[in-house]
Design an enzyme around this catalytic site. Structure first.
Site, PDB file in Angstrom:
ATOM      1  N   HIS A  45     -31.959 -10.343  16.889  1.00 27.20           N
ATOM      2  CA  HIS A  45     -32.904  -9.707  17.864  1.00 27.20           C
ATOM      3  C   HIS A  45     -34.519 -10.482  18.003  1.00 27.20           C
ATOM      4  CE1 HIS A  45     -30.830  -6.040  18.696  1.00 27.20           C
ATOM      5  NE2 HIS A  45     -30.449  -5.959  17.547  1.00 27.20           N
TER       6      HIS A  45
ATOM      7  N   LYS B  45     -72.099  18.171  20.932  1.00 31.70           N
ATOM      8  CA  LYS B  45     -71.143  19.323  20.743  1.00 31.70           C
ATOM      9  C   LYS B  45     -70.029  19.209  19.572  1.00 31.70           C
ATOM     10  CE  LYS B  45     -69.248  22.811  23.839  1.00 31.70           C
ATOM     11  NZ  LYS B  45     -69.172  23.017  25.288  1.00 31.70           N
TER      12      LYS B  45
ATOM     13  N   LYS C  62     -62.868  19.312  28.033  1.00 30.98           N
ATOM     14  CA  LYS C  62     -63.029  20.531  26.888  1.00 30.98           C
ATOM     15  C   LYS C  62     -62.940  20.211  25.615  1.00 30.98           C
ATOM     16  CE  LYS C  62     -63.484  24.100  29.855  1.00 30.98           C
ATOM     17  NZ  LYS C  62     -64.627  24.925  29.866  1.00 30.98           N
TER      18      LYS C  62
ATOM     19  N   GLU D 174     -15.461  -1.952  18.788  1.00 30.02           N
ATOM     20  CA  GLU D 174     -16.480  -0.917  18.609  1.00 30.02           C
ATOM     21  C   GLU D 174     -16.146  -0.020  19.657  1.00 30.02           C
ATOM     22  OE1 GLU D 174     -20.575  -2.467  19.408  1.00 30.02           O
ATOM     23  OE2 GLU D 174     -21.369  -0.205  19.125  1.00 30.02           O
TER      24      GLU D 174
ATOM     25  N   GLU E 257     -36.816 -10.400  19.925  1.00 31.17           N
ATOM     26  CA  GLU E 257     -37.789  -9.612  20.339  1.00 31.17           C
ATOM     27  C   GLU E 257     -38.758  -9.019  19.189  1.00 31.17           C
ATOM     28  OE1 GLU E 257     -34.818  -8.654  20.600  1.00 31.17           O
ATOM     29  OE2 GLU E 257     -34.468  -6.471  20.393  1.00 31.17           O
TER      30      GLU E 257
ATOM     31  N   GLU F  11     -50.890   5.856   8.628  1.00 30.13           N
ATOM     32  CA  GLU F  11     -50.407   6.811   9.756  1.00 30.13           C
ATOM     33  C   GLU F  11     -49.745   7.894   9.658  1.00 30.13           C
ATOM     34  OE1 GLU F  11     -49.158   4.781  13.242  1.00 30.13           O
ATOM     35  OE2 GLU F  11     -48.586   7.060  14.172  1.00 30.13           O
TER      36      GLU F  11
ATOM     37  N   CYS G 292     -27.893  -9.394  20.914  1.00 33.85           N
ATOM     38  CA  CYS G 292     -27.051  -8.509  19.853  1.00 33.85           C
ATOM     39  C   CYS G 292     -25.668  -8.105  21.036  1.00 33.85           C
ATOM     40  CB  CYS G 292     -27.931  -7.580  19.323  1.00 33.85           C
ATOM     41  SG  CYS G 292     -27.246  -7.266  18.102  1.00 33.85           S
ATOM     42  N   LEU G 293     -25.713  -7.049  21.291  1.00 33.04           N
ATOM     43  CA  LEU G 293     -24.495  -6.664  22.268  1.00 33.04           C
ATOM     44  C   LEU G 293     -24.469  -7.408  23.451  1.00 33.04           C
ATOM     45  CD1 LEU G 293     -22.377  -4.147  22.221  1.00 33.04           C
ATOM     46  CD2 LEU G 293     -23.935  -2.974  23.784  1.00 33.04           C
TER      47      LEU G 293
HETATM   48  N1  GLN Z   1     -23.205  -2.338  18.530  1.00 36.45           N
HETATM   49  C1  GLN Z   1     -23.301  -4.062  18.488  1.00 36.45           C
HETATM   50  C2  GLN Z   1     -22.902  -4.301  16.649  1.00 36.45           C
HETATM   51  O1  GLN Z   1     -23.262  -3.294  16.303  1.00 36.45           O
HETATM   52  C3  GLN Z   1     -24.551  -4.576  18.707  1.00 36.45           C
HETATM   53  C4  GLN Z   1     -25.751  -3.933  18.172  1.00 36.45           C
HETATM   54  C5  GLN Z   1     -26.932  -4.095  18.660  1.00 36.45           C
HETATM   55  O2  GLN Z   1     -26.917  -4.727  19.977  1.00 36.45           O
HETATM   56  N2  GLN Z   1     -28.202  -4.132  18.035  1.00 36.45           N
HETATM   57  O3  GLN Z   1     -22.770  -5.227  16.502  1.00 36.45           O
END
Ligand code: GLN
Length: 543
Positions: free
Chosen positions: A515, A222, A186, A405, A517, A139, A382-383
């Site tokens: 993560h 067309k 169109k 952070e 997800e 792609e 994560c965060l």
């Molecule tokens: N900011 C956080 C860290 O760097 C969490 C990162 C995130 O949620 N992907 O550890």
């Protein structure tokens, strides 16, 4: 040898080339072929890792630690094939590599130019590591005619000659707009776009025409006539009611058949589409409904949380339930506890997703507290897990608990990870190091406590999940957090990095440093999302 399908887009951006590529991959796979899908991004960033999610949507992380385009998420979700570092390339990375080679003296004597050096690098990337598949779908990001995509189109033109016409097919996506005042569809933008592509030496074999209305026969004729394709190769793509209906819809419009015909493959088996029909059946005939509040920072742009919202849908599929998402901007609730509680209380689950930076963090911490106190199912990613630890520390009396952070803090419950074991040995990072590509990235193993909720959800005590973080829970605070009821139920195998937290005294309270997800698929929902939605369904019966 693999055959190559080049997917380009014309007229406007956002035509859904990513979904087209993913769906075509799924359809070829359903016919028994092995596929890989690759994304070529014409921008100058080396990867999207340092781009704002508002600019570019989510950053998708692969097992092997690439920070890549979110379309790779579609490819994985639709085909189940894990994407790799070698499946996404940007102009920035190509130039970085070419300039590094030039400085090393690899081109000694030569003038380094777009053609052949950049186009060769694009071709090498397309061809690398493809021996084990039948089809490679490439792609090309952007719109044909953009200055920055020219070297990519030129590389396709050359590849079509290098590999032969029978081994390459060009699929071009266009828009056939409906002009209300005229009451007509169109075809002219499509004609212009195909002319533009042809003038660069690539004539498309199949046209995928996005449209709001059914394209009448006369208009199809067309388009075929002016664009030099057969009428059956003008494939109409109406808006779909779900992205998971797209493979079925494109199949009934003949997309996969046309692509195979262009390759002169006549004996391909019929596709087995049962799993796609099953997903649509679960989406259409759901038995329960839940509403999940996602308290984040980038809620204005759904693409910023693409994999997350899909994983929630998958959690719903696992429970034959429809999942509604209420996006809540954490920043609006930084000082508005009462209104946040009023928003969250009627919801069936609360999720604090991944993110970066201090903005909105107090709103996220407040959301964790409300979920904990009111016993609403809570999922921190994560965060979101880090915020759950800060909230727990504050509840345990460490009032100034924070993350480094967000700036210097006397109680760094979350701090910079300075070293960890990676597959290539000890990884070390300094506070003032580069930001691009330097996080703890990709798949890492974790060990789960035998009697933990996490282990029972996974059905295993050894897992591997994808990471993207620079900070971690400071284990110095673990005893204080445990005293307050948090259990560290998942740790890195060396026992140094907390990976999962949970609260056994809560109906469902889980935080993960990774993560999940990113690994959820519609036909294989991630167990944590399936379990979270299950708990939220139970909550929906209480409120
Ligand atoms: N900011 C956080 C860290 O760097 C969490 C990162 C995130 O949620 N992907 O550890």
């Amino acid at each position: 040898m693999a055959r190559f399908i080049f997917v380009t887009g014309g007229v406007v951006s956002s035509l859904g080339k990513g979904l087209l590529s993913a769906s075509l991959g799924a359809l070829l796979q359903a016919r028994g072929f092995k596929v890989r899908i690759r994304k070529f991004d014409p921008y100058l960033n080396v990867d999207p890792g340092t781009m704002s999610p508002y600019q570019h949507g989510e950053v998708y992380v692969t097992d092997d630690g690439a920070e890549s385009d979110l379309d790779l998420g579609h490819y994985e979700r639709f085909t189940g094939v894990s994407a790799r570092q070698s499946d996404n390339i940007t102009t920035g990375r190509i130039y970085r590599d070419i300039i590094a080679r030039e400085r090393r003296g690899d081109y000694l004597g030569a003038t380094v130019q777009v053609i052949p050096h950049v186009t060769n690098a694009i071709k090498e990337f397309a061809l690398a590591d493809t021996d084990d598949v039948d089809f490679v779908i490439c792609e090309i990001g952007g719109t044909v005619g953009d200055i920055e995509s020219l070297p990519f189109v030129e590389a396709i033109r050359q590849l079509r000659n290098d590999l032969g016409r029978d081994n390459t097919v060009s699929v071009h996506t266009t828009l056939v707009p409906w002009i209300k005042a005229a009451g007509e569809l169109k075809t002219k933008p499509t004609q212009h776009s195909v002319r533009e592509l042809s003038s660069l030496g690539v004539s498309p074999d199949v046209l995928l025409c996005r449209t709001e209305k059914v394209i009448p026969n006369s208009e199809r004729e067309k388009i075929a006539l002016f664009c030099n394709v057969s009428k059956s190769a003008v494939v109409q793509a109406l808006d779909a009611r779900s992205i998971y209906d797209v493979p079925l819809q494109y199949h009934s419009e003949g997309l996969d058949e046309e692509v195979l015909r262009a390759f002169r493959i006549e004996d391909a088996p019929e596709p087995k589409l049962e799993r796609w029909h099953d997903i649509m059946d679960r989406l259409d005939n759901y038995e329960g409904e839940v509403t999940i509040g996602v308290v984040g920072k980038y809620v204005g742009l759904p693409d910023a949380y693409k994999s997350l919202s899909e994983a929630l849908v998958h959690g719903g599929l696992a429970n034959r339930s429809k999942v509604h998402i209420r996006w809540l901007d954490a920043e609006l609730f930084e000082h508005e506890d009462a209104s946040l509680a009023a928003e969250l209380e009627p919801l069936h689950g609360i999720l604090v997703p991944g993110g970066f930076g201090e903005r909105g963090s107090e709103g996220k911490i407040a959301a964790v507290r409300i979920a904990r106190e009111r016993e609403i199912p809570f999922f921190g990613i994560c965060l979101g897990m880090q915020m759950a630890c800060i909230e727990g520390a504050r509840a345990a009396g460490i009032e100034q608990a924070s993350s480094t952070e967000f700036g210097p803090t006397p109680e760094p419950v979350i701090g910079l990870i300075t070293e960890w074991m990676g597959s290539e040995g000890l990884q070390e990072r300094a506070a003032d190091g580069d930001l691009g590509g330097t996080m703890r990235l990709g798949a890492y193993d974790a060990e789960l406590g035998h009697n933990s909720r996490a282990a029972s959800i996974y059905g295993s005590t050894s897992i591997s999940e994808r990471h993207r973080h620079r900070y971690e829970v400071n284990t110095h605070y673990v005893p204080a957090l445990e005293k307050d009821g948090l259990v560290f139920s998942g740790m890195s195998p060396d026992g140094r990095l907390p990976e999962i937290i949970e609260r056994p005294d809560h109906p469902w309270f889980v935080g993960v440093q990774f993560h999940p997800e990113l690994k959820s698929r519609p036909f294989n929902p991630h167990p944590l999302f399936a379990s979270f939605i299950h708990a939220s369904l139970q909550q929906s019966r209480l409120v």
